[in-house]
Write an enzyme that holds these catalytic residues in place. Structure first.
Site, PDB file in Angstrom:
ATOM      1  N   ASN A 210      34.948  63.089  40.822  1.00 34.44           N
ATOM      2  CA  ASN A 210      34.080  61.759  41.463  1.00 34.44           C
ATOM      3  C   ASN A 210      32.764  61.938  41.096  1.00 34.44           C
ATOM      4  OD1 ASN A 210      32.754  63.175  43.678  1.00 34.44           O
ATOM      5  ND2 ASN A 210      34.808  63.607  44.374  1.00 34.44           N
ATOM      6  N   PRO A 307      43.970  69.649  51.380  1.00 37.60           N
ATOM      7  CA  PRO A 307      43.657  69.999  52.901  1.00 37.60           C
ATOM      8  C   PRO A 307      42.363  69.411  53.246  1.00 37.60           C
ATOM      9  CG  PRO A 307      43.225  71.940  51.407  1.00 37.60           C
ATOM     10  CD  PRO A 307      43.914  70.772  50.526  1.00 37.60           C
ATOM     11  N   PHE A 326      30.121  64.140  56.996  1.00 35.09           N
ATOM     12  CA  PHE A 326      29.896  62.994  56.149  1.00 35.09           C
ATOM     13  C   PHE A 326      30.680  61.918  56.119  1.00 35.09           C
ATOM     14  CE2 PHE A 326      25.394  63.492  55.003  1.00 35.09           C
ATOM     15  CZ  PHE A 326      24.998  64.726  55.112  1.00 35.09           C
TER      16      PHE A 326
END
Ligand code: C5P
Length: 404
Positions: A210, A307, A326
């Protein structure tokens, strides 16, 4: 944030072209709570007027050793005693030479002799003058005498040359001043931070990832380390330098990051999960590079769930650290953030609205809204550097409140 609250800074300006940046520098110092008094050499006044510097500092500018009016209000010895820090910016080759020689032939050099406060020097000159052995020896002399040498930066110069000798930018000097006054009050606190993206391999040459740059997590690590905390930075693959006094553990995939986080979690007081962890990874990693097959216009990748690192840490029943997550959201920020706070059993969550232009991923600035079970607080738009400092202060406050 008032990072320089109550600090008395004597800004000594000598005659270099970078003097024009001193108005900005003064404003930024005052904005952070510092009180600034200005001393200018005669040649500095060729580059920026005392009137400008008086207006931005809110104090009369001193420029002469022999001015009866100035001596009657705040004499040069008083001024020398007043400062918590003397900052010489820009410091020309001439000023550096005079100070190294211990001269007192104008107000600024005399102040440097008369003060027992720390003195920081921000060199600013042509690259050839900077490289000259005389200047280098003078700077080495000052460094040996415990002067702080801040800069110079390298790059294009006003004269057209390129090389070392540019004064550090005003904000860089402000950050040096903040670091200088920063109390090392977190020396007994251990903080683990995850940062950056993860890479989920598809085959030996391809992966899913990402846009996370890791800048926010690195800024938090830097801010904590500067306050003396013991910091372990569990990093995904990023293009950033490790901040000073930070122990960095490099990881690639979410599973590796998970392992490193679980290893660290129980011997740290605080765990901050800033990483953008891939939610899914390919179910199988092909051992050889996957090939296009003729006649096939589609391919299907089967993904399995990774996980949840922060939830695993927050779920520890023994030696559980104070856990901060966050949440990057594009809508209903509070609702989603509070949902994650309770679902993942976090102590605090830092939410940002990534639908706003220029915020969040890959950007240098950000705005956050903090939520914890009993309250919330907005941290308005600021550079990630500043936000890192503010965030550490808020996290420490909440951590201490929970301990009591
Ligand atoms: O659920 P969501 O991904 O929005 O939650 C974001 C928070 O969870 C962040 O603190 C992120 O670092 C953490 N996270 C994690 N492991 C995952 C997914 C998210 O630690 N697999």
């Amino acid at each position: 944030m008032q990072t320089l609250a109550g600090k008395k800074i004597l800004l000594g300006i000598s005659g270099g072209i970078a003097a024009y940046k001193c108005a900005e520098l003064t404003r930024r110092l005052i904005e952070r709570g510092a009180e600034v008094r200005i001393v200018m050499t005669q040649s500095a006044q060729e580059f920026i007027t005392p009137l400008t510097m008086q207006a931005v500092s809110g104090n009369p500018v001193s420029d002469s050793l022999f001015d009866p009016a100035a001596e009657a209000s705040m004499g040069h010895i008083e001024l020398a005693k007043w400062a918590d820090l003397v900052l010489l910016a820009p410091a020309t080759a001439d000023l550096i030479a005079r100070i190294a020689a211990g001269m007192g032939n104008d107000l600024l050099s005399t102040l440097c002799l008369a003060t027992d406060s720390p003195i920081a020097v921000a060199p600013a000159m042509n690259q050839q003058m900077y490289s000259n052995i005389a200047t280098q020896e003078n700077l080495a002399t000052l460094a040996r005498r415990s002067f702080h040498i801040w800069g110079p930066a390298s790059g294009e110069q006003a004269c057209g040359d390129v090389g070392p000798g540019r004064m550090l930018e005003p904000m860089d000097l402000v950050h040096r001043a903040e670091d200088f006054f920063q109390p090392a009050d977190l020396s007994n606190i251990k903080i683990a931070i995850t940062a950056g993206p993860t890479r989920e391999s598809i085959d030996p040459v391809r992966y899913l990832t990402n846009h996370s740059s890791g800048k926010m997590g690195y800024a938090i690590a830097e801010a904590a380390a500067k306050r003396g905390a013991h910091v372990t930075l569990i990093s995904g693959p990023v293009n950033l330098a490790t901040p000073a006094n930070v122990e960095r553990v490099d990881t690639d995939s979410a599973e590796q990051m998970h392992q490193a986080a679980m290893d660290a979690a129980t011997n740290h007081d605080i765990f901050i999960s800033c990483a953008a962890v891939a939610d899914f990874r390919p179910a199988e990693i092909a051992t050889q590079k996957m090939k296009k097959k003729s006649g096939e216009d589609e391919m299907v990748l089967r993904l399995v769930k990774n996980p949840d690192i922060v939830a695993s840490v927050a779920g520890l029943t023994e030696q559980r650290p104070f856990t901060v997550g966050f949440a990057a959201e594009t809508q209903d920020v509070e609702q989603y953030a509070r949902g994650k706070l309770s679902r993942k059993n976090l102590d605090l969550i830092c939410a940002n609205d990534v639908s706003q232009q220029g915020l969040g991923f890959n950007s240098d600035s950000n705005a956050l809204h903090l939520y914890w079970p009993e309250g919330d607080k907005a941290l308005p738009l600021a550079s990630k550097h500043e936000l890192g400092q503010q965030l550490i202060s808020e996290i420490i406050d909440q951590f201490k409140a929970k301990q009591h």
